[in-house]
Design a protein around this motif. Structure first.
Motif, PDB file in Angstrom:
ATOM      1  N   ARG A   1       0.816  -1.213   0.000  1.00  0.00           N
ATOM      2  CA  ARG A   1       0.000   0.000   0.000  1.00  0.00           C
ATOM      3  C   ARG A   1       0.852   1.268   0.000  1.00  0.00           C
ATOM      4  O   ARG A   1       0.362   2.351   0.301  1.00  0.00           O
ATOM      5  CB  ARG A   1      -0.937  -0.025   1.212  1.00  0.00           C
ATOM      6  N   GLY A   2       2.124   1.115  -0.314  1.00  0.00           N
ATOM      7  CA  GLY A   2       3.009   2.268  -0.406  1.00  0.00           C
ATOM      8  C   GLY A   2       3.453   2.832   0.924  1.00  0.00           C
ATOM      9  O   GLY A   2       3.835   4.004   1.009  1.00  0.00           O
ATOM     10  N   ILE A   3       3.420   2.006   1.959  1.00  0.00           N
ATOM     11  CA  ILE A   3       3.785   2.460   3.298  1.00  0.00           C
ATOM     12  C   ILE A   3       4.878   1.558   3.865  1.00  0.00           C
ATOM     13  O   ILE A   3       4.808   0.328   3.761  1.00  0.00           O
ATOM     14  CB  ILE A   3       2.556   2.454   4.227  1.00  0.00           C
ATOM     15  N   ILE A   4       5.871   2.172   4.478  1.00  0.00           N
ATOM     16  CA  ILE A   4       6.927   1.450   5.174  1.00  0.00           C
ATOM     17  C   ILE A   4       6.562   1.351   6.650  1.00  0.00           C
ATOM     18  O   ILE A   4       6.221   2.356   7.282  1.00  0.00           O
ATOM     19  CB  ILE A   4       8.278   2.180   5.020  1.00  0.00           C
ATOM     20  N   LEU A   5       6.605   0.146   7.187  1.00  0.00           N
ATOM     21  CA  LEU A   5       6.467  -0.052   8.627  1.00  0.00           C
ATOM     22  C   LEU A   5       7.873  -0.042   9.219  1.00  0.00           C
ATOM     23  O   LEU A   5       8.572  -1.047   9.184  1.00  0.00           O
ATOM     24  CB  LEU A   5       5.744  -1.371   8.929  1.00  0.00           C
ATOM     25  N   ALA A   6       8.290   1.095   9.721  1.00  0.00           N
ATOM     26  CA  ALA A   6       9.665   1.240  10.210  1.00  0.00           C
ATOM     27  C   ALA A   6       9.884   0.436  11.489  1.00  0.00           C
ATOM     28  O   ALA A   6      10.882  -0.278  11.634  1.00  0.00           O
ATOM     29  CB  ALA A   6       9.991   2.714  10.447  1.00  0.00           C
ATOM     30  N   ASP A   7       8.951   0.560  12.425  1.00  0.00           N
ATOM     31  CA  ASP A   7       9.020  -0.224  13.655  1.00  0.00           C
ATOM     32  C   ASP A   7       7.638  -0.237  14.296  1.00  0.00           C
ATOM     33  O   ASP A   7       6.749   0.541  13.933  1.00  0.00           O
ATOM     34  CB  ASP A   7      10.094   0.309  14.627  1.00  0.00           C
TER      35      ASP A   7
ATOM     36  N   SER B   1       1.297   3.171  18.026  1.00  0.00           N
ATOM     37  CA  SER B   1       2.211   2.099  18.427  1.00  0.00           C
ATOM     38  C   SER B   1       3.241   1.769  17.351  1.00  0.00           C
ATOM     39  O   SER B   1       4.071   0.881  17.554  1.00  0.00           O
ATOM     40  CB  SER B   1       1.421   0.825  18.761  1.00  0.00           C
ATOM     41  N   SER B   2       3.194   2.472  16.229  1.00  0.00           N
ATOM     42  CA  SER B   2       4.027   2.120  15.074  1.00  0.00           C
ATOM     43  C   SER B   2       4.523   3.381  14.377  1.00  0.00           C
ATOM     44  O   SER B   2       3.896   4.435  14.448  1.00  0.00           O
ATOM     45  CB  SER B   2       3.228   1.293  14.061  1.00  0.00           C
ATOM     46  N   ARG B   3       5.633   3.234  13.671  1.00  0.00           N
ATOM     47  CA  ARG B   3       6.079   4.282  12.758  1.00  0.00           C
ATOM     48  C   ARG B   3       5.762   3.849  11.331  1.00  0.00           C
ATOM     49  O   ARG B   3       6.366   2.907  10.821  1.00  0.00           O
ATOM     50  CB  ARG B   3       7.585   4.529  12.900  1.00  0.00           C
ATOM     51  N   PHE B   4       4.782   4.506  10.738  1.00  0.00           N
ATOM     52  CA  PHE B   4       4.443   4.286   9.336  1.00  0.00           C
ATOM     53  C   PHE B   4       5.013   5.446   8.524  1.00  0.00           C
ATOM     54  O   PHE B   4       4.752   6.605   8.826  1.00  0.00           O
ATOM     55  CB  PHE B   4       2.919   4.246   9.145  1.00  0.00           C
ATOM     56  N   TRP B   5       5.767   5.112   7.467  1.00  0.00           N
ATOM     57  CA  TRP B   5       6.362   6.143   6.612  1.00  0.00           C
ATOM     58  C   TRP B   5       5.822   6.013   5.194  1.00  0.00           C
ATOM     59  O   TRP B   5       5.685   4.886   4.679  1.00  0.00           O
ATOM     60  CB  TRP B   5       7.882   5.975   6.539  1.00  0.00           C
ATOM     61  N   PRO B   6       5.543   7.121   4.517  1.00  0.00           N
ATOM     62  CA  PRO B   6       5.232   7.043   3.090  1.00  0.00           C
ATOM     63  C   PRO B   6       6.459   6.549   2.327  1.00  0.00           C
ATOM     64  O   PRO B   6       7.536   7.137   2.431  1.00  0.00           O
ATOM     65  CB  PRO B   6       4.898   8.490   2.715  1.00  0.00           C
ATOM     66  N   ALA B   7       6.307   5.453   1.593  1.00  0.00           N
ATOM     67  CA  ALA B   7       7.468   4.858   0.923  1.00  0.00           C
ATOM     68  C   ALA B   7       8.114   5.819  -0.065  1.00  0.00           C
ATOM     69  O   ALA B   7       9.350   5.817  -0.232  1.00  0.00           O
ATOM     70  CB  ALA B   7       7.045   3.570   0.198  1.00  0.00           C
ATOM     71  N   ASP B   8       7.309   6.676  -0.685  1.00  0.00           N
ATOM     72  CA  ASP B   8       7.873   7.583  -1.696  1.00  0.00           C
ATOM     73  C   ASP B   8       8.588   8.786  -1.074  1.00  0.00           C
ATOM     74  O   ASP B   8       9.155   9.601  -1.785  1.00  0.00           O
ATOM     75  CB  ASP B   8       6.791   8.054  -2.667  1.00  0.00           C
ATOM     76  N   GLU B   9       8.556   8.895   0.254  1.00  0.00           N
ATOM     77  CA  GLU B   9       9.260   9.991   0.924  1.00  0.00           C
ATOM     78  C   GLU B   9      10.442   9.488   1.754  1.00  0.00           C
ATOM     79  O   GLU B   9      11.093  10.281   2.446  1.00  0.00           O
ATOM     80  CB  GLU B   9       8.300  10.777   1.812  1.00  0.00           C
ATOM     81  N   TRP B  10      10.723   8.190   1.687  1.00  0.00           N
ATOM     82  CA  TRP B  10      11.815   7.612   2.477  1.00  0.00           C
ATOM     83  C   TRP B  10      13.151   7.849   1.777  1.00  0.00           C
ATOM     84  O   TRP B  10      13.341   7.467   0.622  1.00  0.00           O
ATOM     85  CB  TRP B  10      11.591   6.109   2.669  1.00  0.00           C
ATOM     86  N   VAL B  11      14.065   8.480   2.489  1.00  0.00           N
ATOM     87  CA  VAL B  11      15.433   8.699   2.000  1.00  0.00           C
ATOM     88  C   VAL B  11      16.384   8.376   3.147  1.00  0.00           C
ATOM     89  O   VAL B  11      16.383   9.072   4.168  1.00  0.00           O
ATOM     90  CB  VAL B  11      15.654  10.157   1.540  1.00  0.00           C
TER      91      VAL B  11
ATOM     92  N   GLU C   1      -6.988   4.990   5.998  1.00  0.00           N
ATOM     93  CA  GLU C   1      -7.507   4.832   4.643  1.00  0.00           C
ATOM     94  C   GLU C   1      -6.498   4.190   3.711  1.00  0.00           C
ATOM     95  O   GLU C   1      -6.847   3.335   2.896  1.00  0.00           O
ATOM     96  CB  GLU C   1      -7.951   6.196   4.119  1.00  0.00           C
ATOM     97  N   ARG C   2      -5.223   4.569   3.845  1.00  0.00           N
ATOM     98  CA  ARG C   2      -4.212   3.996   2.963  1.00  0.00           C
ATOM     99  C   ARG C   2      -3.956   2.529   3.275  1.00  0.00           C
ATOM    100  O   ARG C   2      -3.737   1.720   2.378  1.00  0.00           O
ATOM    101  CB  ARG C   2      -2.911   4.810   3.048  1.00  0.00           C
ATOM    102  N   LEU C   3      -4.001   2.177   4.551  1.00  0.00           N
ATOM    103  CA  LEU C   3      -3.739   0.789   4.930  1.00  0.00           C
ATOM    104  C   LEU C   3      -4.905  -0.123   4.590  1.00  0.00           C
ATOM    105  O   LEU C   3      -4.727  -1.207   4.041  1.00  0.00           O
ATOM    106  CB  LEU C   3      -3.401   0.703   6.424  1.00  0.00           C
ATOM    107  N   THR C   4      -6.116   0.307   4.910  1.00  0.00           N
ATOM    108  CA  THR C   4      -7.280  -0.563   4.744  1.00  0.00           C
ATOM    109  C   THR C   4      -7.888  -0.477   3.352  1.00  0.00           C
ATOM    110  O   THR C   4      -8.602  -1.376   2.928  1.00  0.00           O
ATOM    111  CB  THR C   4      -8.373  -0.229   5.773  1.00  0.00           C
ATOM    112  N   GLY C   5      -7.644   0.641   2.669  1.00  0.00           N
ATOM    113  CA  GLY C   5      -8.209   0.805   1.334  1.00  0.00           C
ATOM    114  C   GLY C   5      -9.588   1.420   1.300  1.00  0.00           C
ATOM    115  O   GLY C   5     -10.213   1.508   0.239  1.00  0.00           O
TER     116      GLY C   5
END
Length: 305
Positions: free
Chosen positions: A204-210, A234-244, A296-300
């Protein structure tokens, strides 16, 4: 140690339930003798709209935050049910807390925060910079902010008193606390849950960092997944297209709140021991939007409000 204990607002009275305890975000109830769940070994767990930062509960709630935490946890419980059973019994709750509460199986919880990290940031990065390891797990040289780890690692923490920071500990310390076999099971289940969730998020275009999980035992001794699971709290979710790698990645969480509190506009000194000021409307709305976007991004699909 925090200068003051968080001030928790009084929990509302709910028909059929008796208030048991409250934390930074959740209020917990047990069945009343005259309620529909009387005699059942369950808890009513209500996710409030309270938001905390830097070990303080802020005076300004974030509307619908409790609904996001509850709905997202319920969704994840379903996605991960083939790995481990969970404590969710029913979402049929009193009308006053509909949408932000769940009836849960009562568990004997392990006294450990089961943290899994796939990327290096936060307290893990600070510990790595100090000694090249996190919770006793050696990591390769040359890692930096937001580096992806060669493989996910189990970096447990011990729960602190309300208002204090949890303490990162080694696997050996966990084994001393709960026994070698249970510690190994906690590590195995935590890493399986993390890997499965990270795969789902990645699609879904999201990184689960921890993330952190809380696990317990039911009456038969079976390990069960409890508390909330894979929420922005409880989690760090990052937009995958913004991860550097090497740069701080924006999270789907309360970063807007942290940034405002530590910025010049709040007028608050984090080291003062004073309660933070009320949040301005724009910070509340941006934070609310970030939580809803994560759901919304995770569940669709959009959250029914």
């Amino acid at each position: 140690m925090s200068a003051t204990k968080p001030v928790i607002p009084a929990a509302p009275a709910l028909p059929g339930w008796q208030h048991l305890s409250s934390g930074k975000v959740r209020d917990v109830y047990v069945p009343a003798d005259n309620g529909p769940w009387a005699g059942k070994d369950v808890l009513l767990v209500v996710a409030s709209d309270r938001i905390s930062a830097y070990d303080y509960i802020l005076s300004t709630p974030v509307p619908d935050k409790g609904k996001v935490l509850t709905a997202l946890s319920a969704w994840w419980f379903e996605q991960l049910a083939d790995i481990i059973p969970n404590h969710l019994v029913s979402l049929e709750v009193p009308e006053q807390v509909a949408g932000r509460a769940m009836i849960c199986q009562r568990l004997e919880m392990y006294p450990v925060e089961c943290v899994a990290r796939g990327y290096l940031t936060g307290s893990g990065l600070a510990e790595y910079r100090a000694g090249g390891a996190v919770c006793g797990v050696p990591l390769p040289e040359g890692l930096t902010e937001a580096s992806r780890l060669p493989e996910p690692v189990f970096t447990p923490a011990v729960k602190a008193e309300l208002g204090d920071h949890d303490e990162n500990v080694s696997f050996e310390r966990v084994a001393e606390m709960v026994g070698e076999s249970a510690a190994s099971s906690l590590r195995e289940v935590t890493l399986r849950l993390y890997s499965a969730a990270a795969d789902i998020a990645r699609e879904r275009g999201i990184i689960l960092a921890d993330t952190k999980f809380e696990l317990g035992r039911d009456a038969s001794g079976q390990m069960v997944l409890g508390d909330e699971v894979l929420t922005p709290d409880s989690s760090r979710f990052w937009p995958a297209d913004e991860w550097v790698p090497g740069q701080v990645t924006p999270s789907f969480d309360k970063q807007f709140v942290r940034d405002w509190l530590t910025g010049p506009d709040s007028g608050w000194d984090r080291s003062s021991g004073q309660q933070p000021p009320a949040l301005p409307d724009d910070v509340i709305e941006r934070t609310r939007a970030r939580y809803l976007e994560a759901y919304e991004r995770l569940t669709g699909h959009a959250l029914a409000l």
